[in-house]
Design a protein around this motif. Structure first.
Motif, PDB file in Angstrom:
ATOM      1  N   ARG A  85     -61.729 -31.097  -7.651  1.00  0.00           N
ATOM      2  CA  ARG A  85     -62.912 -31.971  -7.696  1.00  0.00           C
ATOM      3  C   ARG A  85     -62.512 -33.440  -7.581  1.00  0.00           C
ATOM      4  O   ARG A  85     -63.042 -34.177  -6.764  1.00  0.00           O
ATOM      5  CB  ARG A  85     -63.679 -31.763  -8.990  1.00  0.00           C
ATOM      6  N   ARG A 177     -78.049 -37.294 -14.790  1.00  0.00           N
ATOM      7  CA  ARG A 177     -77.953 -35.843 -14.918  1.00  0.00           C
ATOM      8  C   ARG A 177     -79.328 -35.237 -15.211  1.00  0.00           C
ATOM      9  O   ARG A 177     -79.742 -34.259 -14.609  1.00  0.00           O
ATOM     10  CB  ARG A 177     -76.979 -35.493 -16.037  1.00  0.00           C
ATOM     11  N   HIS A 180     -81.447 -35.339 -12.128  1.00  0.00           N
ATOM     12  CA  HIS A 180     -80.969 -34.307 -11.199  1.00  0.00           C
ATOM     13  C   HIS A 180     -81.562 -32.946 -11.605  1.00  0.00           C
ATOM     14  O   HIS A 180     -82.086 -32.213 -10.781  1.00  0.00           O
ATOM     15  CB  HIS A 180     -79.441 -34.268 -11.240  1.00  0.00           C
ATOM     16  N   HIS A 270     -69.619 -24.970  -8.558  1.00  0.00           N
ATOM     17  CA  HIS A 270     -69.599 -26.425  -8.551  1.00  0.00           C
ATOM     18  C   HIS A 270     -68.976 -26.960  -7.269  1.00  0.00           C
ATOM     19  O   HIS A 270     -69.500 -27.881  -6.634  1.00  0.00           O
ATOM     20  CB  HIS A 270     -68.838 -26.959  -9.770  1.00  0.00           C
ATOM     21  N   HIS A 273     -71.330 -26.353  -4.436  1.00  0.00           N
ATOM     22  CA  HIS A 273     -72.487 -27.243  -4.566  1.00  0.00           C
ATOM     23  C   HIS A 273     -72.144 -28.654  -4.092  1.00  0.00           C
ATOM     24  O   HIS A 273     -72.805 -29.204  -3.206  1.00  0.00           O
ATOM     25  CB  HIS A 273     -72.916 -27.273  -6.042  1.00  0.00           C
TER      26      HIS A 273
HETATM   27  C1  HEM Z   1     -81.973 -26.690  -6.246  1.00  0.00           C
HETATM   28  C2  HEM Z   1     -81.488 -27.853  -6.260  1.00  0.00           C
HETATM   29  C3  HEM Z   1     -80.337 -28.313  -7.145  1.00  0.00           C
HETATM   30  C4  HEM Z   1     -79.897 -27.869  -8.372  1.00  0.00           C
HETATM   31  C5  HEM Z   1     -80.476 -26.750  -9.218  1.00  0.00           C
HETATM   32  C6  HEM Z   1     -78.776 -28.681  -8.745  1.00  0.00           C
HETATM   33  C7  HEM Z   1     -78.048 -28.562  -9.915  1.00  0.00           C
HETATM   34  C8  HEM Z   1     -76.917 -29.266 -10.232  1.00  0.00           C
HETATM   35  C9  HEM Z   1     -76.176 -29.166 -11.470  1.00  0.00           C
HETATM   36  C10 HEM Z   1     -76.537 -28.236 -12.621  1.00  0.00           C
HETATM   37  C11 HEM Z   1     -75.137 -30.018 -11.404  1.00  0.00           C
HETATM   38  C12 HEM Z   1     -74.091 -30.266 -12.464  1.00  0.00           C
HETATM   39  C13 HEM Z   1     -74.519 -31.488 -13.223  1.00  0.00           C
HETATM   40  C14 HEM Z   1     -73.740 -31.694 -14.466  1.00  0.00           C
HETATM   41  O1  HEM Z   1     -72.530 -31.956 -14.384  1.00  0.00           O
HETATM   42  O2  HEM Z   1     -74.339 -31.591 -15.539  1.00  0.00           O
HETATM   43  C15 HEM Z   1     -75.191 -30.680 -10.113  1.00  0.00           C
HETATM   44  C16 HEM Z   1     -74.299 -31.623  -9.665  1.00  0.00           C
HETATM   45  C17 HEM Z   1     -74.345 -32.209  -8.425  1.00  0.00           C
HETATM   46  N1  HEM Z   1     -75.335 -32.031  -7.467  1.00  0.00           N
HETATM   47 FE1  HEM Z   1     -76.914 -30.826  -7.622  1.00  0.00          FE
HETATM   48  N2  HEM Z   1     -78.533 -29.583  -7.747  1.00  0.00           N
HETATM   49  C18 HEM Z   1     -79.465 -29.383  -6.755  1.00  0.00           C
HETATM   50  C19 HEM Z   1     -79.599 -30.070  -5.569  1.00  0.00           C
HETATM   51  C20 HEM Z   1     -78.711 -31.017  -5.133  1.00  0.00           C
HETATM   52  C21 HEM Z   1     -78.838 -31.735  -3.887  1.00  0.00           C
HETATM   53  C22 HEM Z   1     -79.966 -31.561  -2.884  1.00  0.00           C
HETATM   54  C23 HEM Z   1     -77.756 -32.562  -3.818  1.00  0.00           C
HETATM   55  C24 HEM Z   1     -77.412 -33.535  -2.746  1.00  0.00           C
HETATM   56  C25 HEM Z   1     -77.883 -33.526  -1.563  1.00  0.00           C
HETATM   57  C26 HEM Z   1     -76.942 -32.337  -4.985  1.00  0.00           C
HETATM   58  C27 HEM Z   1     -75.752 -32.958  -5.233  1.00  0.00           C
HETATM   59  C28 HEM Z   1     -74.999 -32.809  -6.364  1.00  0.00           C
HETATM   60  C29 HEM Z   1     -73.750 -33.459  -6.614  1.00  0.00           C
HETATM   61  C30 HEM Z   1     -73.025 -34.393  -5.619  1.00  0.00           C
HETATM   62  C31 HEM Z   1     -73.343 -33.107  -7.905  1.00  0.00           C
HETATM   63  C32 HEM Z   1     -72.174 -33.686  -8.676  1.00  0.00           C
HETATM   64  C33 HEM Z   1     -71.016 -32.858  -8.732  1.00  0.00           C
HETATM   65  C34 HEM Z   1     -69.971 -33.497  -9.633  1.00  0.00           C
HETATM   66  O3  HEM Z   1     -70.252 -34.072 -10.673  1.00  0.00           O
HETATM   67  O4  HEM Z   1     -68.829 -33.350  -9.262  1.00  0.00           O
HETATM   68  N3  HEM Z   1     -77.562 -31.401  -5.770  1.00  0.00           N
HETATM   69  N4  HEM Z   1     -76.297 -30.206  -9.415  1.00  0.00           N
END
Ligand code: HEM
Ligand code: HEM
Length: 351
Positions: A85, A177, A180, A270, A273
């Motif tokens: 990561r 967060r 998000h 992760h 994602h």
């Molecule tokens: C159904 C839609 C989505 C769900 C359920 C979701 C859920 C999550 C969750 C649970 C996390 C972890 C957050 C944490 O550390 O507490 C996360 C991180 C992240 N999400 Fe999403 N997300 C969604 C859509 C998106 C979209 C559309 C994007 C960008 C286009 C995105 C980009 C990211 C990124 C870049 C991270 C950070 C990863 C990191 O910290 O290394 N997500 N997401």
């Protein structure tokens, strides 16, 4: 809508998008700067824990078995995940985002905006109804918020701690967060509906093959024929389709730990994602560019629902012919001088 308002709207949308993305992406530079990657201080007791991790300490185990594989005290794959990561994902992800912005900027500087070849006639065609537009803008705004908050989590620690301090960043990260997590379900539902409603417009056919062979009219001279959607737009649709599947499914695996997911499942989800999210964001720059400053007359279709006849003929000639055959071309509204048709300032309401 006057031309000035339309222009102000386009620029403000682009401004918000660029500003909100440049900030998190800039973190890449700080994350990879020598001061951040400086050698960590060594701790003599660390050797003991290294042995635990490598399995040499036989008495080391945990009684907590929830979400973990057996009684393993230190899970090495957690360290691998962290390194992936903070290493390749953050490094190459940042590079890809910056490269996409650079390519688009160069393209704009060299190629400029695709202008209308013929003046507007003021006659319009309905392209997107109100449901289409509502879904598109919920998806677009949701995507921007998810991208900014997600990138803030991925890159922001290195960028924002030096700016806001640890407490300031902790407060921001908490909000990012939560946003998000709250926006994600709304985004996923709107995305699903939009994809289902629009799939029929997006199957490739012979016209698209010819469209690609002609470089979409950008790489080669002349405008290739296109139906309601052209080959490039169909490609974007499928990026959204598969990108959406990968990002939403992996997102819900992280979001809802109720299906017995184990730590390795979270780690893999992760990486999937964040990896797909970065690629999708990079591709979205192209879509947003083409839908705003890249093409004269495209954005008004998604804002007002209608496009000018000249735009339709130039970009989607086969669709224009179909609409003409169905007599679906609307003359300018009575009493309203069309600024687009004349090039003058609209004096709507003036007697
Ligand atoms: C159904 C839609 C989505 C769900 C359920 C979701 C859920 C999550 C969750 C649970 C996390 C972890 C957050 C944490 O550390 O507490 C996360 C991180 C992240 N999400 Fe999403 N997300 C969604 C859509 C998106 C979209 C559309 C994007 C960008 C286009 C995105 C980009 C990211 C990124 C870049 C991270 C950070 C990863 C990191 O910290 O290394 N997500 N997401
Ligand atoms: C500020 C951001 C955005 C702007 C200005 C914008 C603009 C537009 C415009 C003008 C069109 C219509 C093109 C035409 O009539 O031929 C369109 C179509 C579309 N947009 Fe966006 N868009 C934005 C963000 C997004 C995002 C984030 C997504 C998905 C994640 C998205 C998905 C789509 C799709 C799937 C289509 C239809 C393409 C097809 O069906 O082939 N847009 N957009």
């Amino acid at each position: 809508m006057t031309e000035t308002r339309k222009r102000a709207m386009r620029w403000s949308m682009l401004g918000v998008l660029l500003l909100s993305l440049i900030l998190p992406v800039g973190a890449y530079f700080i994350a990879t700067s020598p001061s951040v990657t400086a050698e960590e201080a060594t701790n003599p007791r660390a050797d003991y824990w290294r042995e635990v991790r490598s399995g040499q300490q036989e008495n080391a185990y945990t009684a907590v078995t929830e979400h973990s594989a057996g009684t393993v005290l230190i899970q090495s794959s957690g360290q691998n995940w962290r390194q992936l990561r903070n290493g390749p994902l953050a490094t190459y992800g940042g590079m890809i985002l910056i490269a996409a912005l650079v390519v688009i900027t160069l393209f704009y500087l060299l190629h400029g905006k695709v202008k209308l070849e013929h003046p507007r006639t003021g006659h319009t065609l309905l392209r997107w109804n109100s449901v289409d537009r509502l879904l598109h803008w919920v998806v677009a705004i949701g995507f921007i918020v998810l991208a900014v908050t997600g990138l803030s989590l991925l890159f922001g620690r290195a960028l924002l701690i030096p700016v806001f301090g640890k407490e300031g960043f902790a407060a921001y990260a908490q909000i990012a967060r939560d946003m998000h997590h709250w926006i994600a379900p709304v985004f996923a539902v709107a995305l699903l509906l939009m994809l289902v409603l629009w799939i029929r417009n997006n199957f490739f056919n012979q016209t698209d093959v010819r469209w690609f062979a002609a470089g979409g009219g950008i790489l080669k001279e002349g405008h290739p024929s296109a139906g309601f959607m052209n080959g490039g737009e169909k490609m974007w649709y499928w990026v959204v389709f598969f990108g959406g599947l990968a990002v939403c499914i992996s997102g819900f695996v992280l979001y809802l730990p109720i299906f017995g997911q184990t730590r390795p499942d979270f780690q893999l989800s992760h990486l999937v994602h964040a990896g797909f999210a970065v690629l999708w964001i990079a591709a979205s720059f192209g879509h947003v560019y083409i839908g705003t400053i890249g093409t004269e007359g495209a954005l008004e279709g998604m804002v007002t629902g209608h496009v000018d006849e000249s735009w339709a003929k130039q970009h989607h000639d086969l669709w224009y012919e179909e609409m003409q055959a169905k007599q679906q071309i609307h003359p300018p509204k009575e009493g309203k001088v069309s600024a687009e048709a004349t090039g003058d300032v609209v004096s709507s309401g003036a007697s």
